[in-house]
Design an enzyme around this catalytic site. Structure first.
Site, PDB file in Angstrom:
ATOM      1  CE  LYS A   1       5.087   0.009  11.722  1.00 14.90           C
ATOM      2  NZ  LYS A   1       3.696   0.037  11.289  1.00 14.90           N
TER       3      LYS A   1
ATOM      4  CB  ALA B   1      -0.944  -0.006   1.199  1.00 10.80           C
ATOM      5  CD1 TRP B   2       2.151   2.735   3.771  1.00 14.33           C
ATOM      6  CD2 TRP B   2       4.183   3.573   4.215  1.00 14.33           C
ATOM      7  NE1 TRP B   2       2.111   3.305   5.024  1.00 14.33           N
ATOM      8  CE2 TRP B   2       3.335   3.814   5.317  1.00 14.33           C
ATOM      9  CE3 TRP B   2       5.512   3.992   4.260  1.00 14.33           C
ATOM     10  CZ2 TRP B   2       3.789   4.490   6.467  1.00 14.33           C
ATOM     11  CZ3 TRP B   2       5.963   4.657   5.400  1.00 14.33           C
ATOM     12  CH2 TRP B   2       5.100   4.913   6.494  1.00 14.33           C
TER      13      TRP B   2
HETATM   14  N1  SAM Z   1       3.659  -0.375   4.558  1.00 12.18           N
HETATM   15  C1  SAM Z   1       3.074  -1.677   4.191  1.00 12.18           C
HETATM   16  C2  SAM Z   1       1.879  -1.405   3.318  1.00 12.18           C
HETATM   17  O1  SAM Z   1       1.398  -0.279   3.345  1.00 12.18           O
HETATM   18  O2  SAM Z   1       1.433  -2.308   2.599  1.00 12.18           O
HETATM   19  C3  SAM Z   1       2.728  -2.482   5.440  1.00 12.18           C
HETATM   20  C4  SAM Z   1       3.971  -2.929   6.182  1.00 12.18           C
HETATM   21  S1  SAM Z   1       3.706  -4.070   7.509  1.00 12.18           S
HETATM   22  C5  SAM Z   1       3.074  -3.016   8.754  1.00 12.18           C
HETATM   23  C6  SAM Z   1       5.347  -4.413   8.089  1.00 12.18           C
HETATM   24  C7  SAM Z   1       6.180  -5.282   7.163  1.00 12.18           C
HETATM   25  O3  SAM Z   1       7.553  -5.241   7.582  1.00 12.18           O
HETATM   26  C8  SAM Z   1       5.787  -6.749   7.161  1.00 12.18           C
HETATM   27  O4  SAM Z   1       5.316  -7.112   5.879  1.00 12.18           O
HETATM   28  C9  SAM Z   1       7.098  -7.481   7.505  1.00 12.18           C
HETATM   29  O5  SAM Z   1       7.290  -8.667   6.766  1.00 12.18           O
HETATM   30  C10 SAM Z   1       8.141  -6.442   7.125  1.00 12.18           C
HETATM   31  N2  SAM Z   1       9.469  -6.644   7.729  1.00 12.18           N
HETATM   32  C11 SAM Z   1       9.757  -6.860   9.038  1.00 12.18           C
HETATM   33  N3  SAM Z   1      11.083  -7.010   9.201  1.00 12.18           N
HETATM   34  C12 SAM Z   1      11.665  -6.875   7.966  1.00 12.18           C
HETATM   35  C13 SAM Z   1      13.004  -6.935   7.484  1.00 12.18           C
HETATM   36  N4  SAM Z   1      14.043  -7.148   8.312  1.00 12.18           N
HETATM   37  N5  SAM Z   1      13.207  -6.775   6.157  1.00 12.18           N
HETATM   38  C14 SAM Z   1      12.175  -6.568   5.318  1.00 12.18           C
HETATM   39  N6  SAM Z   1      10.884  -6.491   5.724  1.00 12.18           N
HETATM   40  C15 SAM Z   1      10.630  -6.652   7.028  1.00 12.18           C
END
Ligand code: SAM
Length: 192
Positions: A144, A35-36
């Site tokens: 975030k 989405a972002w």
């Molecule tokens: N901004 C996204 C959207 O609008 O669709 C939603 C993001 S979601 C809140 C957080 C994401 O961070 C998850 O999909 C998770 O897999 C990812 N994430 C967590 N640790 C990560 C890492 N070390 N490297 C890449 N992605 C990571």
């Protein structure tokens, strides 16, 4: 039609602070489901929707799979903190440089508030290393975090390399969550 409601947080931040400009190169960390990145593609014109404007670049990264999106290049199954990912970014970005790093990354919440807070702060700190590799002087970072004891440390590190750092709590972010965003602008590369 956004893939996730989180889009509204970035729209709100960008409407107010104009972080994303047509022609910009953007790295979206923790991009799934995308989405972002959808917002970023619109704002930097990376799908070339408006032929009058400069065409930007959006690269999204996530540990999970990110479904394809016109105007974005996705690195699914990639860890943002892994130097191998940084090397791929250098190849994908025009001149190996980004104007903006976005991060909505979050670890899987354990339910232990302090522990989750610490994990996310460590992830945010790794974005400062990423910035050193790819962020243009004058560039911006939106990241975030979950509020807690280590926020001062993160804010201090950001302030040492960015000219301006402010804390944001978008209206679209649930009032009862400890979620906040840092908007750091005017990047200057540290002298080593
Ligand atoms: N901004 C996204 C959207 O609008 O669709 C939603 C993001 S979601 C809140 C957080 C994401 O961070 C998850 O999909 C998770 O897999 C990812 N994430 C967590 N640790 C990560 C890492 N070390 N490297 C890449 N992605 C990571």
């Amino acid at each position: 039609n956004f893939r996730c409601r989180s889009a509204f947080k970035l729209l709100e931040i960008d409407d107010k602070f104009r972080v994303l400009q047509p022609g910009d190169s953007v790295v979206d960390c923790g991009a799934a489901p995308g989405a972002w990145s959808q917002v970023a593609v619109q704002r930097v014109n990376s799908a070339g929707t408006d032929p009058e404007l400069r065409r930007g670049t959006v690269v999204g990264i996530d540990l999970l799979n990110i479904p394809p999106l016109e105007g974005a290049h996705f690195l699914s199954s990639h860890d943002v903190t892994d130097p191998a990912t940084h090397a791929k970014l250098l190849e994908l970005l025009p001149n190996g440089q980004a104007h903006v790093i976005l991060s909505d990354m979050a670890p899987n919440a354990s339910g232990f508030r302090e522990m989750d807070h610490e994990k996310l702060i460590v992830m945010c700190l790794s974005l400062i290393d990423l910035a050193e590799r790819i962020l243009q002087p004058g560039g911006s970072l939106v990241c975030k975090y979950w509020d807690g004891i280590l926020v001062q440390k993160l804010q201090g590190k950001l302030s040492s390399v960015f000219g301006s750092v402010r804390t944001l709590k978008p209206n679209a972010s649930r009032k009862d969550s400890s979620e906040r965003y840092f908007l750091a602008r005017m990047y200057r590369k540290p002298v080593r």
